[in-house]
Structure formats: structure tokens, C-alpha cells
Write an enzyme that holds these catalytic residues in place. Structure first.
Site, short mmCIF file in Angstrom:
data_model
loop_
_atom_site.label_atom_id
_atom_site.label_comp_id
_atom_site.label_asym_id
_atom_site.label_seq_id
_atom_site.Cartn_x
_atom_site.Cartn_y
_atom_site.Cartn_z
N TYR A 139 97.67 55.23 62.26
CA TYR A 139 98.57 53.69 61.50
C TYR A 139 100.45 53.82 61.67
O TYR A 139 100.59 52.51 61.69
CB TYR A 139 98.64 54.66 59.52
CG TYR A 139 97.81 54.73 59.17
CD1 TYR A 139 96.86 55.50 58.71
CD2 TYR A 139 98.01 54.08 57.53
CE1 TYR A 139 95.47 55.19 57.99
CE2 TYR A 139 97.45 53.74 56.65
CZ TYR A 139 96.05 54.61 56.90
OH TYR A 139 95.03 54.07 56.03
N LYS A 184 87.74 65.24 63.94
CA LYS A 184 86.33 64.81 64.63
C LYS A 184 86.37 65.72 66.15
O LYS A 184 86.91 65.07 67.08
CB LYS A 184 86.64 63.46 64.02
CG LYS A 184 85.36 62.90 65.07
CD LYS A 184 84.13 62.92 64.65
CE LYS A 184 82.70 62.11 65.30
NZ LYS A 184 81.50 62.48 63.62
N ASP A 217 82.56 64.16 59.26
CA ASP A 217 81.47 62.92 58.72
C ASP A 217 80.77 64.29 57.61
O ASP A 217 80.24 63.39 56.68
CB ASP A 217 80.42 62.14 59.92
CG ASP A 217 80.69 63.50 61.07
OD1 ASP A 217 80.89 64.52 61.17
OD2 ASP A 217 79.33 63.14 62.21
N ASP A 241 92.75 59.03 53.87
CA ASP A 241 92.99 58.01 53.28
C ASP A 241 91.67 57.49 52.90
O ASP A 241 90.92 57.34 51.50
CB ASP A 241 93.31 56.24 54.66
CG ASP A 241 93.16 55.13 53.43
OD1 ASP A 241 93.29 55.24 52.06
OD2 ASP A 241 92.70 54.34 54.20
N ASP A 245 89.34 58.75 48.76
CA ASP A 245 89.13 57.47 47.70
C ASP A 245 87.67 57.61 47.42
O ASP A 245 87.70 57.39 46.18
CB ASP A 245 88.83 55.82 48.07
CG ASP A 245 89.35 54.62 48.49
OD1 ASP A 245 91.16 55.73 47.98
OD2 ASP A 245 88.95 53.72 48.48
C1 IPM Z 1 96.42 54.45 50.34
C2 IPM Z 1 96.46 52.59 50.67
C3 IPM Z 1 97.95 52.43 51.51
C4 IPM Z 1 96.77 53.01 53.06
C5 IPM Z 1 97.24 50.94 52.67
C6 IPM Z 1 97.52 49.67 51.60
C7 IPM Z 1 98.10 50.71 53.54
O1 IPM Z 1 95.65 52.77 51.08
O2 IPM Z 1 97.63 54.08 49.61
O3 IPM Z 1 96.02 55.08 49.88
O4 IPM Z 1 95.72 53.55 54.21
O5 IPM Z 1 97.72 54.55 53.51
MN MN Z 2 93.97 53.93 50.72
#
Ligand code: IPM
Ligand code: MN
Ligand code: NAD
Length: 346
Positions: A139, A184, A217, A241, A245
């Protein structure tokens, strides 16, 4: 003592869920006689529209001066056209606050397994915490963006790995004492450094904590196969990240997932893990729980009000177990009717 909170509603559903968190904080402040002062600032796409900059200087100054910062969400198709990006503002905010440890808890409460897209047996007892490194890695590396070639540098220092690993080990000691470090290392140099730094810190100071190393993975697979096997999951920025999710849907929806981002000291950044959800923005459909639980984390970690946080957590759990909720978890509520139901329980 008055606590100063900067609110950054942002874009899309950001203002809707930040508004819900604000309502809950007001109700909790009244019930527990807390003195909270809010300042709302422009951020993300909304700030680009107003000033051309996703993280304007006055917003930055207010955030650096606050006890805590609360963010709704940023981004959306309107700002995908090649100009300044709202998401860049978020990266700069995290860097400016020095919040290198992002805590993303995911749990499935007893009796709520039916909300999961997975078989109830598979998610029973899930209670994990992803500790995501937040201010390093790909990032923040150098970028090269040409028409035919592009690159994103991924760089970590040992010190960056050790400081976030320390948070994971300390947290694990207060939970069930297990850390799974995800990397990884079979391919990436940064991952081999990661594994070495985590192992050395573990051997030197945290040998009472059970440590395992899992390739990313395989972790993506195990999170679906046996999510209840994990306690603290420590990983780098990009992997965290993606895995968070994935993990967020174990209890039913990404709309339920909160986060706290911490550095040195008590100031923190609090945001639901979801984005601006352009597909449902402005329709009263957004699940406010991720934002509300983020507000509870803010009370716990930055505002020294753990008992108020507990009351909010309990109210959310009670509202969910009574069958209330937004459409993403199969309910009939709007963002505001669900928020009001939670408020009434505080
Ligand atoms: C999160 C989001 C952010 C990230 C983006 C919007 C920069 O996906 O907070 O998870 O990747 O950290
Ligand atoms: Mn995210
Ligand atoms: P998203 O998280 O916004 O949405 C993914 C899916 O989840 C969508 O179907 C959405 O409707 C649903 N969803 C998200 N939040 C929800 C909620 N509270 N209640 C019910 N459903 C919800 O991810 P995306 O669509 O990939 O990204 C949209 C924009 O958000 C992009 O510009 C992205 O960069 C940005 N983003 C911002 C943040 C942040 O500000 N912290 C985080 C992630 C993505």
C-alpha cells in the site's frame, strides 16, 4: 472530561452508517453521562469535490488534535476517472495517525449461526481477531504506472513487523492464547522477513503463546473449512485486507464487521471494514452494525469507556437475536429503523 471525536462521514453509505454510529454514541453518552464533542470534517470524495484534495490540511489538523477519529467509508465510481482518489486520502490518514495495527474482530454468536452463508455446524463458535498491519507493505511502496508497464513495491522493515506482531501476541494472551501468522514465505522475500521477525519475537518474549505459520492461500481455504479453529490471525496489509472481507461474511454480512486502528498512545481510527457500497447508497439499506460496533471499539480503546462499549455490544447482540436487521442479513429494517431499535436497548 470531554472527549473530542472527529467524524469523517465520507462517501456513499459512509454518511448513513456514520450517522447511525453518532445516534448510538449520543444515546450512550446520555445514558452513561459521558461528555463527547464532535467535529465533522470533509474527507474522501466529498473533500475532492469541495477542494480537489481527499485529505485537506484542516481535516488533517483536526484528526491529529482529536482523541479519536471515526470514518464512514470513502470512494465510488464518481472518482474512478483518473483524478485524485478518495482511497489515497484514507492511506494518508492512516499514515498520519501512525495507526499500524488494524484489529478486525469476527465472531458468530451462539444461536445466530443461521445468518451465515455456510453450514451452521461450520461457523459454530467462530471468534477470531484479524490483526492486519496497516501502514506498510504494498500500500505504501513506490509505484510506477506507465502505459505498458506498472509496478507496486512491497517493502517491510523488521521493526514494522515486530511492532504489529507484539500487538497480536499481547492480544492473544488476553484471548485463547493462539496466533496464526499468515504470509507467502514460499515465494516472497517480505514474507520470509515477516516469518523470521514474528518467530524471533515469539521465542524471545511470547513462548507461552501458541504460534503457527500459515501460507495465505491455505488460510483463504481454511477460513471457510474450519474458521472456528482460529483465534488471532496476524498478517500483512494486503493479505489482511483480503482475508478480512472473506472472514466478515462468516457471521452473515460484511455490513456487520467493525475495526479499530491503533498505534502508539490511545488515539485511534475507527471504521467499519466495508466500503461506500455504491450499489445500495442513499436507499436506507446499509447495515449500520459494523459502524456501531466500531463506535463501541472507539469507546473501549481510545475513550476509556469500556463499560459503555459493553452496553453497546450487548444492545446490538440483543437486537440481532430478536430477529431485527437490514436486508443483507435477511431482515426488514432500514438503516434508521434498525439503529433506533438498538438505541432503544441501550
Ligand atoms: C479497507 C479498504 C481500504 C484498504 C481501501 C479503501 C484503501 O478496502 O479498509 O479494507 O484496502 O485498506
Ligand atoms: Mn478492504
Ligand atoms: P463495498 O464494501 O463497498 O461493497 C461490497 C458489497 O457489500 C456490495 O454489494 C455492498 O452493497 C455490500 N455492503 C457493503 N457495506 C454494506 C453494509 N453496510 N450493509 C449492507 N451491505 C453492504 O466494496 P466495493 O463495492 O468493492 O467498493 C466500493 C467503494 O468503496 C470503492 O471505491 C472502494 O475503494 C471503497 N472502499 C472503501 C473502504 C473504506 O472507506 N474503508 C473500504 C472498502 C472499499
Amino acid at each position: 472530561m470531554t472527549r473530542n471525536i472527529v467524524f469523517l462521514p465520507g462517501d456513499g453509505v459512509g454518511p448513513e452508517v456514520a450517522g447511525a454510529a453518532r445516534k448510538i454514541l449520543d444515546a450512550a453518552a446520555e445514558r452513561f453521562s459521558l461528555s463527547l464533542e464532535y467535529r465533522e470534517c470533509l474527507f474522501g470524495g466529498a473533500a475532492i469535490d469541495a477542494s480537489g484534495d481527499p485529505f485537506p490540511a484542516d481535516t488533517k489538523a483536526a484528526c491529529l488534535d482529536a482523541d479519536a477519529v471515526f470514518l464512514g467509508a470513502v470512494g465510488g465510481p464518481k472518482w474512478d476517472g483518473g483524478g485524485p482518489r478518495p482511497e489515497k486520502g484514507l492511506l494518508d490518514l492512516r499514515k498520519a495517525l501512525g495507526v499500524y495495527a488494524n484489529l478486525r474482530p469476527v465472531s458468530v454468536a451462539a444461536g445466530m449461526e443461521h445468518l451465515s452463508p455456510l453450514n451452521p455446524e461450520r461457523v459454530r463458535g467462530v471468534d477470531l481477531l484479524i490483526v492486519r498491519e496497516l501502514t506498510g507493505g504494498m500500500y505504501f511502496g513506490k509505484r510506477m504506472e506507465g502505459d505498458e508497464t506498472a509496478s507496486d513495491e512491497c517493502l517491510y522493515t523488521k521493526a514494522e513487523v515486530s511492532r504489529v506482531a507484539r500487538i497480536a501476541f499481547e492480544t492473544a494472551r488476553k484471548r485463547s492464547g493462539r496466533v496464526a501468522s499468515v504470509d507467502k514465505a514460499n515465494v516472497m522475500a517480505t514474507s520470509r522477513l515477516w516469518r523470521k521477525a514474528v518467530s524471533e519475537l515469539h521465542a524471545a518474549e511470547y513462548s507461552d503463546v501458541e504460534l503457527s505459520h500459515v501460507l495465505v492461500d491455505a488460510m483463504a481455504m481454511k477460513l471457510i473449512l474450519a474458521p472456528a479453529d482460529f483465534d488471532v490471525i496476524l498478517t500483512e496489509n494486503l493479505f489482511g485486507d483480503i482475508l478480512s472481507d472473506e472472514a466478515s461474511v462468516l457471521p452473515g454480512s460484511i455490513g456487520l464487521a467493525p475495526s479499530a486502528s491503533l498505534g502508539e498512545g490511545t488515539r485511534g481510527l475507527y471504521e467499519p471494514i466495508h466500503g461506500s457500497a455504491p450499489d445500495i447508497a442513499g436507499q436506507g439499506k446499509a447495515n449500520p452494525v459494523g459502524a456501531i460496533l466500531s463506535a463501541a471499539m472507539m469507546l473501549r480503546y481510545s475513550l476509556d469507556a469500556g463499560e459503555v462499549a459493553d452496553a453497546i455490544d450487548a444492545a446490538v447482540a440483543k437486537a440481532l437475536s430478536s430477529g431485527r436487521g437490514t436486508a443483507d442479513i435477511g431482515g426488514k429494517d432500514t438503516t434508521s429503523s434498525f439503529t433506533d431499535a438498538i438505541c432503544a436497548l441501550i
